[in-house]
Write a protein that holds these residues in place. Structure first.
Motif, PDB file in Angstrom:
ATOM      1  N   ASN A 115       0.357  -1.480   0.222  1.00 43.38           N
ATOM      2  CA  ASN A 115      -0.354   0.336   0.622  1.00 43.38           C
ATOM      3  C   ASN A 115       1.284   1.129   0.202  1.00 43.38           C
ATOM      4  O   ASN A 115       0.775   2.180   1.021  1.00 43.38           O
ATOM      5  N   ALA A 116       2.032   1.199  -0.852  1.00 40.98           N
ATOM      6  CA  ALA A 116       2.428   2.505  -0.649  1.00 40.98           C
ATOM      7  C   ALA A 116       1.703   3.848  -1.725  1.00 40.98           C
ATOM      8  O   ALA A 116       1.270   3.650  -2.599  1.00 40.98           O
ATOM      9  N   TYR A 117       2.386   4.690  -1.248  1.00 46.10           N
ATOM     10  CA  TYR A 117       2.667   5.737  -1.861  1.00 46.10           C
ATOM     11  C   TYR A 117       3.496   6.343  -2.634  1.00 46.10           C
ATOM     12  O   TYR A 117       2.922   7.435  -3.949  1.00 46.10           O
ATOM     13  N   ILE A 118       4.320   6.260  -2.455  1.00 44.24           N
ATOM     14  CA  ILE A 118       5.655   6.147  -3.863  1.00 44.24           C
ATOM     15  C   ILE A 118       6.883   5.491  -3.048  1.00 44.24           C
ATOM     16  O   ILE A 118       7.068   4.865  -2.638  1.00 44.24           O
ATOM     17  N   PHE A 119       7.378   5.643  -4.208  1.00 44.99           N
ATOM     18  CA  PHE A 119       8.434   4.792  -4.402  1.00 44.99           C
ATOM     19  C   PHE A 119       9.956   5.797  -5.067  1.00 44.99           C
ATOM     20  O   PHE A 119       9.729   6.228  -6.344  1.00 44.99           O
TER      21      PHE A 119
END
Length: 351
Positions: free
Chosen positions: A102-106
């Motif tokens: 559930n990532a918002y950014i890499f």
């Protein structure tokens, strides 16, 4: 072909990263033991024969308030940075991790020159946005690094490439009996005393003793604590890594006392010799300010010190972000800025 590795496959990953010209200690499987408050996963791209052609170690940090995660590949990926197929494989694997966690950014910050237009175009075409700042310390990793490329030179040839003042200061330390030792964790109390003094003098936040203990333990022979002694008293220290053909001066500390015997010059020379003795290609002094014209600037003295060892300034491209959830990314950024302002206010009130 992309693959997210299982733990039992990590030795294969480690063998690839440690031998690759773009290998970095922060991309090692060992680094997850230092960053043990993050999760860690490894993504690889394989060639037609099934061998690893590219790798990326990804740290995963869940934001406590928002519930979403940040993915970060420090100095990753490890591959031919211009190979679109490999990069696409790795990115597909990271996208899968983003969905899983559930990532918002890499975020990644590869060791790529700021002038590498081919990579910049490739990153842009893959949906990355670039972030950098003029001073070089706006990013997580320093964007301007001072590096000494060894080019197969031995000790005498390297010494001859130092400035006359630097050679003189090394001799001053030797003449006054400054002693350099490779120490173990038992010396961390001395290191921390000097390190905190350095932080107060130079205005940077310091890490806790436990962090350095984890570095020494996790990285093993890839990491050394150097301590300098004058008349039996610890006067300087450094933590350096030796990985994938590079020695990196990661943390340094110098006392306010006995600076006249020039212990820091001898300490750098000792670490450079470690690089020479282990067949490394580069000694990385790490970060400097990007402002090299203002001799009155508070960071210029650090550049002047490192410059005496005859290396060069490498300007890196900065950070590259792949944003999965733009609204969440903005909320987290606002939260971080508010927290930074609060920390600044608290520091002022403590004065």
């Amino acid at each position: 072909m992309l693959e997210i590795l299982r733990r039992e496959q990590y030795p294969e990953y480690e063998a690839f990263v440690s031998a690759h010209p773009r290998g970095e200690f922060m991309q090692s499987t060992l680094w997850q033991q230092v960053k043990d408050n993050w999760q860690w996963e490894a993504v690889v791209s394989r060639d037609d024969e099934g061998k690893i052609a590219g790798a990326c170690g990804v740290l995963i940090r869940r934001m406590p308030v928002f519930g979403a995660a940040m993915l970060y590949a420090p100095r990753g990926p490890v591959c031919d940075i211009h190979d679109r197929r490999v990069l696409a494989d790795l990115q597909a694997g990271i996208d899968a991790l983003a969905k899983k966690h559930n990532a918002y950014i890499f975020k990644m910050d590869p060791d790529v020159a700021a002038g590498d237009e081919a990579f910049l175009r490739l990153a842009n075409s893959m949906g990355f946005t670039r972030f950098y700042g003029p001073d070089g310390f706006e990013t997580i990793q320093a964007r301007f690094n001072y590096r000494l490329y060894l080019n197969g030179r031995g000790r005498e040839e390297l010494l001859a490439g130092f400035t006359q003042k630097t050679r003189y200061n090394i001799r001053v330390a030797q003449k006054h009996g400054v002693e350099m030792r490779v120490a173990g964790p038992e010396a961390l109390d001395d290191f921390m005393r000097i390190y905190r003094t350095t932080g107060e003098r130079d205005g940077f936040n310091t890490r806790p003793k436990e962090y350095f203990a984890k570095m020494l333990s996790a990285l093993g022979d890839h990491c050394r604590l150097y301590m300098g002694f004058y008349q039996g008293e610890a006067v300087c220290g450094a933590i350096a890594t030796n990985y994938a053909g590079k020695v990196c001066y990661v943390y340094g500390a110098s006392d306010n006392a006995h600076r006249n015997v020039m212990p820091n010059y001898l300490m750098q020379w000792e670490m450079i010799q470690w690089a020479v003795d282990t067949g490394c290609t580069v000694y990385d002094f790490q970060g400097i300010s990007g402002d090299l014209t203002n001799e009155q600037g508070h960071m210029y003295g650090l550049y002047r010190f490192k410059r005496g060892f005859g290396g060069q300034v490498d300007e890196l491209a900065g950070e590259f972000d792949r944003i999965y959830r733009p609204v969440m990314n903005r909320l987290v950024a606002l939260g971080i800025r508010a927290n930074d302002r609060l920390r600044t206010l608290r520091r002022k009130l403590r004065r």
